[in-house]
Each structure stands twice: as C-alpha cells, then as structure tokens.
Design an enzyme around this catalytic site. Structure first.
Site, short mmCIF file in Angstrom:
data_model
loop_
_atom_site.label_atom_id
_atom_site.label_comp_id
_atom_site.label_asym_id
_atom_site.label_seq_id
_atom_site.Cartn_x
_atom_site.Cartn_y
_atom_site.Cartn_z
N ALA A 75 0.84 -1.20 0.00
CA ALA A 75 0.00 0.00 0.00
C ALA A 75 0.87 1.24 0.00
O ALA A 75 2.03 1.22 0.43
CB ALA A 75 -0.92 0.00 1.23
N ASP A 76 0.29 2.32 -0.49
CA ASP A 76 0.97 3.62 -0.45
C ASP A 76 -0.08 4.69 -0.20
O ASP A 76 -1.09 4.74 -0.90
CB ASP A 76 1.71 3.90 -1.75
CG ASP A 76 2.60 5.11 -1.63
OD1 ASP A 76 3.58 5.06 -0.85
OD2 ASP A 76 2.31 6.14 -2.26
N THR A 77 0.16 5.52 0.79
CA THR A 77 -0.77 6.58 1.15
C THR A 77 -0.18 7.93 0.79
O THR A 77 0.97 8.21 1.12
CB THR A 77 -1.10 6.54 2.66
OG1 THR A 77 -1.66 5.27 2.99
CG2 THR A 77 -2.09 7.64 3.05
N THR A 111 -5.15 6.12 -0.48
CA THR A 111 -4.30 4.96 -0.25
C THR A 111 -4.50 3.98 -1.40
O THR A 111 -5.61 3.47 -1.60
CB THR A 111 -4.61 4.27 1.09
OG1 THR A 111 -4.40 5.20 2.15
CG2 THR A 111 -3.71 3.05 1.31
N GLY A 112 -3.42 3.76 -2.16
CA GLY A 112 -3.43 2.77 -3.21
C GLY A 112 -3.01 1.43 -2.63
O GLY A 112 -2.12 1.37 -1.79
#
Length: 193
Positions: A75-77, A111-112
C-alpha cells in the site's frame, strides 16, 4: 469469511507501517511482514489516485512472484491538497509547512493498494476527504515536537491526539486515512481467494 482467507492463503504484508499491521490484526487476518526498500518516485503526469496505485504496485513488484497460495499486500498513502502531493516530511520545517498548508482547508488522503498473487496484481484505492480546523502555530509546533511525524504522508496521523483536535470533518473511510482502506481490502480478498 476471514477464516476462509486465513485457511486458504499465505498473506504477506509488505509494509513496515505499524498502523497497517494493527489494522490487519484487528481484521483478524493471519499474515507475516516482509519489507523491501524501493525507489518511490513516479511519473509526473499521474493523478493522485494513479500515483498511490503506481507506487503500491511498484512495492509489490519488488518481490519474487508469489507462490500458488500466497498474496502480497502493498500500500501507499498520499495526501493531495489541490492536486499537490504532500509526501512524508523530511524535517521539522517541512512538517510545519505541510500542516500549515492543510490548516483550515480540505484535502484528500488516497491509499493505493496492490494485492499480488501468482496470476496478477489487483489494484484499487480508497479516497477520503479530510477537513482541518484552523490551526495555531503553537499547536502545530507542539505536535511536531511530541509525535515526530516524519513517517506520515502529510505530516500527521489521524489516530493521534492531533487528529482529534485538528480534524473537523471527514468524508469516506477513517481507516483509509490511517493507511489502509480496510473495507475495500476485505472485499477484494474475498473476490480473489
């Protein structure tokens, strides 16, 4: 339903974020944690949602292909203020400038997430609109000194005392702002097991 996921899949959370780990534990998922350092740069022409998904997928692709029963979760936010991306602050001045820019305004926390199994990468994202109260310089400085928010996009954690006093209103998932759109993650895991 969580029992089905735990029984059928070996889940790897590729994140050092204590907040993401705690959210998965609260969900009842069994998982191991593995991390790889990656270059988190991205092309200039992407929208904020595309950036979050792009970096999440980049994190997942840093690992060898998952085995048959494995799923890697990355994840990346990011925080977007009028399409301007606020990453993690590098120092106190940077953190102050970010929080001062967010003061009294609305921003988006995106968030991806990438779920990588043996066949493909499943990409999705959560998007939460967060509105801050007008913040005093003293409050911002106190938060930075006490919490050292250098590992957080936009320089704040909604789950900390600062979130309690700074956040006036949210539209969307609270957990997404913490770093994982758990409702979407749960639904997607059920789809792919």
């Amino acid at each position: 339903m969580i029992e089905n996921i735990n029984k059928n899949k070996d889940i790897i959370l590729a994140s050092g974020s204590p907040r993401r780990q705690e959210l998965l534990r609260q969900l009842g998922l069994s998982f191991s944690v593995q991390q790889k350092k990656i270059d988190e740069s991205f092309p200039d022409n992407l929208t904020p949602a595309e950036i979050a998904e792009y970096v999440a997928q980049k994190k997942a692709m840093a690992f060898p292909a998952p085995k048959k029963n494995q799923i890697i979760i990355t994840a990346d936010t990011i925080v977007a203020l009028n399409e301007h991306i606020l990453g993690k602050p590098t120092n106190k001045k940077d953190a102050f400038e970010m929080l001062n820019a967010l003061s009294g305004k609305s921003h988006h926390v995106i968030t991806g997430v990438c779920l990588r199994n043996e066949h493909t990468c499943h990409l999705f994202h959560g998007n939460t609109k967060v509105t801050f109260e007008k913040l005093t310089n003293e409050l911002i400085e106190q938060y930075i000194e006490q919490e050292q928010p250098y590992d957080k996009a936009g320089a704040y954690g909604i789950q900390e005392w600062f979130g309690m006093v700074a956040v006036k209103h949210i539209e969307g998932s609270y957990y997404n702002v913490m770093g994982l759109p758990v409702h979407l993650l749960y639904r997607k895991l059920l789809e792919i097991i």
